[in-house]
Motif scaffolding. Structure first.
Motif, short mmCIF file in Angstrom:
data_model
loop_
_atom_site.label_atom_id
_atom_site.label_comp_id
_atom_site.label_asym_id
_atom_site.label_seq_id
_atom_site.Cartn_x
_atom_site.Cartn_y
_atom_site.Cartn_z
N GLU A 135 8.44 8.89 3.49
CA GLU A 135 9.07 7.82 4.28
C GLU A 135 8.74 6.45 3.72
O GLU A 135 9.60 5.57 3.67
CB GLU A 135 8.61 7.92 5.74
N ARG A 136 7.51 6.25 3.28
CA ARG A 136 7.11 4.97 2.70
C ARG A 136 7.91 4.69 1.43
O ARG A 136 8.38 3.56 1.20
CB ARG A 136 5.61 4.96 2.38
N ALA A 139 11.60 3.92 2.28
CA ALA A 139 11.75 2.61 2.93
C ALA A 139 11.61 1.45 1.96
O ALA A 139 12.05 0.34 2.25
CB ALA A 139 10.72 2.47 4.06
N THR A 140 11.03 1.71 0.81
CA THR A 140 10.72 0.65 -0.15
C THR A 140 11.68 0.59 -1.33
O THR A 140 11.96 -0.48 -1.87
CB THR A 140 9.28 0.85 -0.69
#
Length: 260
Positions: A135-136, A139-140
């Motif tokens: 997810e990180r 999202a980036t």
């Protein structure tokens, strides 16, 4: 023998002074069944697909060991309170988000708190949850690619930016995630304050967005009305060494300095 000393350590060897120190300390560590040489504890690898990190835990075989661990585990470079332990750091190749797996055996009551040491001493921003890691990254990725492209990346191979700028938020956060690496490969390295407008970052990036290395440069006043650039750090990530990345970073910094 003299020629050998002048050439320095061969690939994979430790520098002579460090090797002597580590061998002495590891001899001491072996006398204690609950002390593990830190260089045997920590390893780093790079992944392209964050969703595959759990599968890689069982099959991956391309690991890189840090050159220095004293800033994490202390001057003796020993992890205490375990029969054995292994810290595996998986870095996403384009965003540098980190997934960390910590495996231990025979933990004692007063064992070193490895997660705390990674956080407080190394400043490593990581998760041990595979879903959160993915997810990180997701999202980036998009915003980071936009900022790299806007800064002229992907074609020239080197992106230059000032991390304090508001339009470089994703790039500044990327550098935040990169800052722990010099501590593991450059003796005496420190974090820099990348909100200071006098700092610039030179980022080596491949055409597919893979981070290959970086350099930090500080701008200072030169009499009577000029500026000079001082190279502070330069680091090529282990998988990309020997490919001219450092030369590209230096050449870009020199070109910028010549225009000041």
């Amino acid at each position: 023998e003299r020629e050998r000393e002048e050439m320095g350590p061969m690939e994979g060897e430790q520098p002579m002074a460090k090797r002597a120190r580590v061998e002495e300390e590891q001899d001491g560590a072996r006398e204690d069944p609950y002390a593990v040489p830190a260089e045997e504890v920590m390893r780093i690898t790079y992944v392209n697909d964050p969703s595959e990190v759990l599968a890689l835990q069982a099959s991956h075989d391309r690991w890189f060991r840090p050159a220095f661990t004293h800033q994490v585990f202390g001057q003796d470079e020993v992890v205490r309170g375990y029969e054995s332990c292994l810290v595996s750091v998986y870095l996403h190749a384009t965003t540098m988000h980190a997934f960390v797996s910590i495996e231990t055996k025979g933990k004692q009551e007063n064992a070193d708190d490895i997660p705390r040491l990674l956080d407080e001493n190394l400043g490593l921003q990581y998760t041990s949850d595979a879903k959160e890691f993915e997810e990180r990254v997701r999202a980036t990725e998009h915003k980071l690619r936009e900022e790299v492209a806007r800064a002229g990346g992907y074609e020239g191979g080197v992106v230059s930016y000032q991390p304090h700028r508001e339009d470089c938020t994703a790039l500044r956060e990327l550098h935040d995630r990169l800052q722990f690496l010099p501590l593991l490969y450059v003796d005496g390295a420190n974090y820099i304050d990348n909100t200071d407008p006098r700092w610039s970052v030179y980022l080596g990036v491949s055409s597919n967005g893979t981070i290959c290395g970086f350099a930090t440069v500080y701008t200072f006043y030169a009499y009577p009305a000029r500026e000079r650039l001082r190279l502070s750090q330069i680091l090529v990530l282990p998988p990309h060494r020997g490919r001219g990345v450092a030369s590209s970073l230096l050449r870009r910094a020199y070109d910028d300095a010549a225009r000041r």
